[in-house]
Design a protein around this motif. Structure first.
Motif, short mmCIF file in Angstrom:
data_model
loop_
_atom_site.label_atom_id
_atom_site.label_comp_id
_atom_site.label_asym_id
_atom_site.label_seq_id
_atom_site.Cartn_x
_atom_site.Cartn_y
_atom_site.Cartn_z
N MET A 43 0.85 -1.17 0.00
CA MET A 43 0.00 0.00 0.00
C MET A 43 0.90 1.23 0.00
O MET A 43 1.63 1.48 0.94
N LEU A 44 0.83 1.99 -1.05
CA LEU A 44 1.64 3.19 -1.16
C LEU A 44 0.87 4.45 -0.82
O LEU A 44 1.43 5.40 -0.29
N TYR A 45 -0.41 4.47 -1.14
CA TYR A 45 -1.20 5.68 -0.91
C TYR A 45 -2.54 5.29 -0.32
O TYR A 45 -3.16 4.36 -0.82
N PRO A 46 -3.01 5.96 0.66
CA PRO A 46 -2.36 6.96 1.50
C PRO A 46 -1.38 6.32 2.47
O PRO A 46 -1.53 5.16 2.84
N LYS A 47 -0.41 7.08 2.87
CA LYS A 47 0.62 6.56 3.77
C LYS A 47 0.04 6.32 5.16
O LYS A 47 -0.89 6.99 5.59
N LEU A 48 0.63 5.37 5.85
CA LEU A 48 0.16 5.01 7.19
C LEU A 48 0.30 6.18 8.16
O LEU A 48 -0.56 6.38 9.02
N ASP A 49 1.33 6.98 7.99
CA ASP A 49 1.50 8.15 8.86
C ASP A 49 0.32 9.11 8.73
O ASP A 49 -0.14 9.67 9.73
N THR A 50 -0.15 9.30 7.52
CA THR A 50 -1.30 10.17 7.29
C THR A 50 -2.55 9.60 7.92
O THR A 50 -3.33 10.32 8.55
N LEU A 51 -2.74 8.31 7.77
CA LEU A 51 -3.91 7.66 8.35
C LEU A 51 -3.87 7.66 9.87
O LEU A 51 -4.90 7.79 10.53
N LYS A 52 -2.68 7.50 10.44
CA LYS A 52 -2.54 7.48 11.91
C LYS A 52 -2.86 8.85 12.52
O LYS A 52 -3.22 8.94 13.68
N LYS A 53 -2.73 9.93 11.75
CA LYS A 53 -3.10 11.26 12.24
C LYS A 53 -4.61 11.39 12.38
O LYS A 53 -5.09 12.10 13.25
N VAL A 54 -5.35 10.69 11.53
CA VAL A 54 -6.80 10.75 11.56
C VAL A 54 -7.36 9.76 12.58
O VAL A 54 -8.23 10.11 13.38
#
Length: 64
Positions: free
Chosen positions: A1-12
């Motif tokens: 999985m390249l998009y969306p990044k896990l860091d971005t998802l962990k912020k939400v």
């Protein structure tokens, strides 16, 4: 999985378990009704990728 990044998802959503649960439920909904999209355009073709994109954009949230 390249998009969306896990860091971005962990912020939400800070819990990986909750993220997987929410994405799988939304992916099932998208599979049943492909017209129920929340975004104008998706990078992903598959339902799970679309669900993760919606979560990253804040269109799908966890009820607390």
């Amino acid at each position: 999985m390249l998009y969306p990044k896990l860091d971005t998802l962990k912020k939400v959503i800070d819990s990986k378990y909750m993220l997987v649960s929410l994405a799988s439920k939304r992916a099932r909904d998208l599979f049943k009704d492909p017209t129920s999209t929340k975004l104008e355009k998706y990078k992903s073709v598959k339902e799970v990728g679309k669900a993760l994109e919606e979560i990253a954009e804040g269109k799908i949230k966890v009820l607390k």
